[in-house]
Design a protein around this motif. Sequence first.
Motif, PDB file in Angstrom:
ATOM      1  N   GLN A  55       0.834  -1.200   0.000  1.00 42.70           N
ATOM      2  CA  GLN A  55       0.000   0.000   0.000  1.00 42.70           C
ATOM      3  C   GLN A  55       0.870   1.252   0.000  1.00 42.70           C
ATOM      4  O   GLN A  55       0.564   2.236  -0.691  1.00 42.70           O
ATOM      5  CB  GLN A  55      -0.921   0.005   1.216  1.00 42.70           C
ATOM      6  N   LEU A  56       1.949   1.227   0.767  1.00 43.56           N
ATOM      7  CA  LEU A  56       2.850   2.383   0.804  1.00 43.56           C
ATOM      8  C   LEU A  56       3.476   2.632  -0.565  1.00 43.56           C
ATOM      9  O   LEU A  56       3.637   3.788  -0.980  1.00 43.56           O
ATOM     10  CB  LEU A  56       3.941   2.150   1.853  1.00 43.56           C
ATOM     11  N   ASP A  58       2.110   1.816  -3.469  1.00 36.36           N
ATOM     12  CA  ASP A  58       1.040   2.356  -4.313  1.00 36.36           C
ATOM     13  C   ASP A  58       0.869   3.859  -4.072  1.00 36.36           C
ATOM     14  O   ASP A  58       0.675   4.637  -5.016  1.00 36.36           O
ATOM     15  CB  ASP A  58      -0.276   1.636  -4.035  1.00 36.36           C
ATOM     16  N   GLU A  59       0.945   4.269  -2.804  1.00 37.76           N
ATOM     17  CA  GLU A  59       0.813   5.697  -2.478  1.00 37.76           C
ATOM     18  C   GLU A  59       1.970   6.492  -3.062  1.00 37.76           C
ATOM     19  O   GLU A  59       1.787   7.611  -3.554  1.00 37.76           O
ATOM     20  CB  GLU A  59       0.736   5.875  -0.963  1.00 37.76           C
ATOM     21  N   HIS A  60       3.170   5.920  -3.007  1.00 37.18           N
ATOM     22  CA  HIS A  60       4.328   6.593  -3.598  1.00 37.18           C
ATOM     23  C   HIS A  60       4.156   6.754  -5.106  1.00 37.18           C
ATOM     24  O   HIS A  60       4.423   7.834  -5.658  1.00 37.18           O
ATOM     25  CB  HIS A  60       5.596   5.792  -3.308  1.00 37.18           C
TER      26      HIS A  60
END
Length: 206
Positions: A55-56, A58-60
């Motif tokens: 998820q991190l 994807d956020e990046h």
Amino acid sequence: MICEQRSIMPTSNQSIHIRSAEHEDDWAVRQLFGVLHAFNASLDPRFELAEGWEQLLDEHLALVRETGRGLTLLAWDADEPVGLIMMDRHTDSRLFRHRHWVELLAIYIAPQVRGGSLARQLLAMGTSWAVECGHDRIQLYVTASNERAKEFYQRAGFKPVQEIWRLELDSDTHQWPGDAEGFPGQEPLFPDQHDWICHPNREDEE
């Protein structure tokens, strides 16, 4: 300055094409990034990815697409992702005069397509992007025991300019590892009792 990512580009291998990673390609970035860091963690366990890293990441990637602060390229062999490069525009503390550069976050080539020029092509495209963004250097981290990677970077013109040295601490005994052999005529660096106050990391408080 917003630097646009690249569109579709052919390679010397006619079956492989390189293009910017779009939202629908995030699964492919996760796949190759995960394999790369599993290998890195086999060389140094400190590089193990955290829980929820997908998820991190994807956020990046979403932030990179929104701001243009980074570059993410994927190489595809038909519908299979076989190559990845990730770069980010880095800004250091204002304490430093030369505090802007591009960081090479990741580069990975799948085993079945290694031995050709794909890694060089990805790096060349990343270098062109860095120049177009007005930067004068690219920096990266590489594990000391990763000889294959170091040879590749040296052939590409990179040079080692700094080293990271690590001291593993024993939190149970509070013993400084250097005390085992010691320095002749000197007391241990760290006393057994002290009044230091260590505040938890902000992330630990959340």
